[in-house]
Design a protein around this motif. Sequence first.
Motif, PDB file in Angstrom:
ATOM      1  N   SER A  35       3.632  17.663 -13.000  1.00  0.00           N
ATOM      2  CA  SER A  35       4.384  18.707 -12.316  1.00  0.00           C
ATOM      3  C   SER A  35       3.598  20.006 -12.306  1.00  0.00           C
ATOM      4  N   SER A  37       5.119  17.898  -7.394  1.00  0.00           N
ATOM      5  CA  SER A  37       4.819  16.881  -8.392  1.00  0.00           C
ATOM      6  C   SER A  37       4.060  15.720  -7.772  1.00  0.00           C
ATOM      7  N   THR A  66       5.144  11.823 -14.615  1.00  0.00           N
ATOM      8  CA  THR A  66       4.996  12.666 -13.444  1.00  0.00           C
ATOM      9  C   THR A  66       4.188  13.907 -13.799  1.00  0.00           C
ATOM     10  N   ARG A 116       5.928  20.698  -1.537  1.00  0.00           N
ATOM     11  CA  ARG A 116       7.268  20.234  -1.215  1.00  0.00           C
ATOM     12  C   ARG A 116       8.069  19.940  -2.480  1.00  0.00           C
ATOM     13  N   LEU A 117       7.562  19.067  -3.344  1.00  0.00           N
ATOM     14  CA  LEU A 117       8.290  18.739  -4.562  1.00  0.00           C
ATOM     15  C   LEU A 117       7.537  19.190  -5.808  1.00  0.00           C
TER      16      LEU A 117
END
Lengths: 328, 318
Positions: A155, A247, A153, A244-245
């Motif tokens: 980030s 990532s 991921t 939002r996240l």
Amino acid sequence: MSETTAKTWMPSFHVLGPLLALIVLIILGASINSNFLSYGNVTNVLARSAFIGIIAVGMTFVITAGGIDLSVGSMAAFVAGVMILVMNALIPSIGVTVPVVLLGMLTALVAGFIAGWVNGVLIATVKIEAFIVTLGTMGIYRSLVTWLADGGTLSLDFDLRGLYRPVYYDGLLGVSWPIIVFALVAILGELAMRHLPFGRHCGAIGANEQVAKYSAINVQRTRIATYVLLGMLVGLATIMYVPRLGSASASTGVLWELEAIAAVIIGGTALKGGYGRVWGTVVGVLILSLIDNILNLASIVSPYLNGTIQGVIVILAVVLQRGKKTDG
Amino acid sequence: MLRRSVLAGVALAGTLAAAPLAAQDAQEYTIGVAIPSATHGFMGGLNFHAQDTIKRLEGVYPQLTFVLATAGNAGKMVNDIEDMVATRDIDALVVLPFESEPLTSPVKAVADAGIWVTVVDRGLSQPGIEDLYVAGDNPGFGRVAGEYFVDNLESGSKIVILRGIPTTLDNERVEAFEAALDGSGIEILDKQHGNWNRDDAFNVMQDYLSKYPEIDAVWASDDDMAVGVMEAIAQAGRTEEMWVVGGAGMKQIIKRIMDGDPQLPVNVTYPPAQISTAIEMTALGLVSQTPVSGRMIIGSQLVTPENAEQFYFPDSPF
């Protein structure tokens, strides 16, 4: 061509079909759970619809012009990945400041522009089937983001995330930014489709490319423009998605392309092109998000059957609006 | 091209470093490794550990050659395995079946041809095909988490569950979790599928928060889902109200447990490095007479702030 005469009365049915489905869903939701119409839930559903919604508006133009784009989900993941990498790379030189976020946003729009332009040129200039081109780029972008993230991921830097976060979570007068942007894109899209030459040209090309060419429409340029527009809207959706996240990974945006295409078709745009309805697309997006939301709020059926219910509602919504159209 | 030169380099180094070993056993072996491609965090970690282990073993045992294939679906994996047998003449196969049913007969055909078969993580649907089975402990994964909930919540507490992609693996975990909660008086309000995906988990958690005014804890059952869950909780401003337990030991989550984050008290391991165990044991079985057949279940452990450091792999992408 009897279609022109038919169209004068058909739109009312076109508009009503999906709208009816939407109203039925809203009544259903409200009767199942008292929180359904609460400010929090309505905001959640609208904000979460914004990504697919912004993309689906662009998809409406592509499909109206007789094209298709299967790459948007992977493209969103790839653009998000590039955007995060660029912003993280800028921090050492510029620091955690607003310009980094703005440059990140610019990156997303530029990346979306290039990605859309590549699709458009391969389809309109090199004349490869849109389905094949975008199936190819779908795989390319998906594997590129996996490669960029090394299978894991990507980030966004934690501090920068704090600065960027309000773009998804805050808003104006209690309406969050994704909803505002989605609404603006929808309004501008509707205006372009109805009142600008571009919208009419898309319809003409989708209906009959030869006739459009003889009518002095620059088919190649218009076609490329639809993919570029879609690419930039994917960039815009990514700008709203990343905060939002914070990532991006290989599982970002999976199946968004199908959701966007489904929303366009539910909304009354013809899959074979020639006729597009941006407002219908917005209704289609809301129908798709509401089904998920209601299924989560209700938990009456086994979650294994969620897909079945979604499928049935999607088909029903289209059956409703196609009821009297099939003879055409 | 790159791969060839790397191999040549390794072979050169091997002749210097492992000369005694080579003298001991000059016979060369090829090991095929078939795993799903890195489509999500856990598989990304697994791919990382597989490549890492292969690189290490190629250095240690110059007589071993590895063929690594990653597949995005069951059909591609079957093709990969057939190619390995037909063109690379493998002596052993390490496979993490993409799905149990479609891979069972192709893997059986490999075993019937006298090739050593190691199956990882997901079992085949017919017992007794593989020579070695290496897997994480799915019921244990649910049980260890469930026991933590029982020890740290009072009777009458309310929790929600996020499930993964509907699979037997997910069922085993959730059943064991619920069994551990049996009789504790803890109420499970809801369990929906978040598909081991951050975005899906974010949406499901938002809806849980709209639906339930009181939630004391969340079993997110996976660290990717835990990330989405925590963001939804923060958005609703209910961070103080509940804690979250994920699973599988993603490095960012482990880091936060190390730092004593009150919202993330513990984690439960389900190590992606189990592929390393499988490849190492398979290689050991080929190059030596060490017996390695049988079943090896890698236990799920509770990660706490005290022991988190030993589960922290900053270089892994997961």
